[in-house]
Design a protein around this motif. Structure first.
Motif, mmCIF file in Angstrom:
data_model
loop_
_atom_site.group_PDB
_atom_site.id
_atom_site.type_symbol
_atom_site.label_atom_id
_atom_site.label_comp_id
_atom_site.label_asym_id
_atom_site.label_seq_id
_atom_site.Cartn_x
_atom_site.Cartn_y
_atom_site.Cartn_z
ATOM 1 N N ASP A 39 6.652 3.005 -0.451
ATOM 2 C CA ASP A 39 7.057 4.792 -0.739
ATOM 3 C C ASP A 39 8.013 4.480 -1.370
ATOM 4 O OD1 ASP A 39 6.633 7.362 0.211
ATOM 5 O OD2 ASP A 39 7.677 7.220 1.586
ATOM 6 N N GLU A 57 0.584 -1.023 0.069
ATOM 7 C CA GLU A 57 0.285 -0.039 0.009
ATOM 8 C C GLU A 57 0.977 1.535 0.069
ATOM 9 O OE1 GLU A 57 -3.265 2.150 2.667
ATOM 10 O OE2 GLU A 57 -3.124 0.309 3.236
ATOM 11 N N ASP A 58 0.076 2.784 -0.999
ATOM 12 C CA ASP A 58 1.657 3.541 -1.236
ATOM 13 C C ASP A 58 0.940 4.899 0.194
ATOM 14 O OD1 ASP A 58 -1.014 4.367 -2.122
ATOM 15 O OD2 ASP A 58 -0.168 3.933 -4.096
ATOM 16 N N ALA A 59 1.014 5.605 0.099
ATOM 17 C CA ALA A 59 1.241 7.044 1.044
ATOM 18 C C ALA A 59 -0.109 7.278 0.575
ATOM 19 C CB ALA A 59 1.458 7.706 0.943
ATOM 20 N N ALA A 60 -0.793 7.246 -0.815
ATOM 21 C CA ALA A 60 -2.488 7.763 -1.431
ATOM 22 C C ALA A 60 -3.105 6.302 -0.997
ATOM 23 C CB ALA A 60 -2.268 8.027 -2.547
ATOM 24 N N GLY A 61 -3.124 4.871 -0.402
ATOM 25 C CA GLY A 61 -3.456 4.432 0.342
ATOM 26 C C GLY A 61 -3.985 3.032 -1.200
ATOM 27 N N LYS A 62 -3.319 3.141 -1.927
ATOM 28 C CA LYS A 62 -3.071 2.698 -3.150
ATOM 29 C C LYS A 62 -2.747 1.707 -3.207
ATOM 30 C CE LYS A 62 -2.757 2.535 -8.452
ATOM 31 N NZ LYS A 62 -2.869 3.252 -9.448
ATOM 32 N N TRP A 66 -0.965 -1.744 -4.974
ATOM 33 C CA TRP A 66 0.130 -2.278 -5.401
ATOM 34 C C TRP A 66 0.659 -3.947 -5.166
ATOM 35 C CZ3 TRP A 66 0.804 1.132 -9.801
ATOM 36 C CH2 TRP A 66 0.612 1.942 -9.745
ATOM 37 N N GLU A 114 3.776 5.382 -13.191
ATOM 38 C CA GLU A 114 2.362 5.882 -12.574
ATOM 39 C C GLU A 114 3.675 7.171 -11.260
ATOM 40 O OE1 GLU A 114 -1.113 5.451 -9.550
ATOM 41 O OE2 GLU A 114 -0.669 4.791 -11.630
ATOM 42 N N LYS A 115 4.899 6.672 -11.061
ATOM 43 C CA LYS A 115 5.016 7.396 -10.150
ATOM 44 C C LYS A 115 6.958 7.739 -10.289
ATOM 45 C CE LYS A 115 3.342 5.426 -6.599
ATOM 46 N NZ LYS A 115 2.458 6.645 -6.200
#
Length: 208
Positions: free
Chosen positions: A127, A71-76, A78, A103-104
């Motif tokens: 992150d 899970e990334d910082a935006a809550g998505k 992967w 995307e990043k």
């Protein structure tokens, strides 16, 4: 007043490791190499023996691995396929990694951090730490400046009160310096022998 409720244990995150991505990590290979010491410590895989022909082994004797959710910082969330490549003896994230890079906006030199939540049901987090473009530009400028050779030393010769640049002066500057030295010599003769100058002026007047 009642005490505020303590945050859930899952909110606490443990930093596992950082990986600075290389050009091959963000290139056409579509994979991220996980350092072996971190892979075996935090993401252990049960590797099949070389002679095993189970479904876990591919045609080249490589472990197909497992799917890991981050899970990334935006809550998505992967999902990456995590496996072991026997040919290069490396642990890699493959499927889903190229989409994450795009995307990043990851480039070589950026870092990716991996975390795990505390608690019974551990959750993995990912992150990105993008390197500052200004820092990269400054580093390139300093590198180019350091590679520029210093200017050659200039030696000055003083003649009749005039500085003549000889060591690093181009031909045009040398000609100008010679003209200045000739004028300086004429001025010196005019000061020391005025009768010679007078005689020269009389000859020039008679010729005109």
């Amino acid at each position: 007043p009642p005490c505020p409720a303590a945050p859930p244990a899952a909110a606490a995150r443990e930093h596992l490791f950082d990986k600075t991505v290389t050009p091959s990590d963000v290139g056409k290979l579509n994979r991220l190499v996980i350092p072996k010491q971190h892979a075996e410590k935090h993401f252990p895989l049960q590797l099949p023996p070389p002679t095993t022909t189970s479904v876990l082994a591919g045609a080249g004797g490589e472990c197909k691995g497992v799917l890991l959710n981050f899970e990334d910082a935006a809550g998505k969330v992967w999902r990456f396929r995590y496996s072991y490549w026997n040919s290069s003896q490396s642990y890699v994230l493959t499927k889903g990694w190229s989409r994450f890079v795009k995307e990043k906006g990851l480039h070589a030199g950026d870092a990716v951090g991996f975390y795990r939540s505390a608690g019974k049901h551990a959750q993995l987090f990912i992150d990105c730490k993008i390197r500052s473009k200004q820092s990269a530009t400054t580093a390139a400028f300093l590198s180019a400046r350091a590679a520029t050779p210093p200017a050659p030393a200039v030696k000055a010769i003083r003649l009749f009160g005039v500085d003549l640049l000889t060591a690093a002066a181009p031909e045009q500057d040398a000609a100008v310096a010679m003209a200045k030295s000739k004028r300086a010599m004429d001025d010196a003769i005019a000061e020391s022998q005025p009768h010679v100058v007078f005689k020269k002026q009389c000859i020039e007047l008679a010729l005109t």
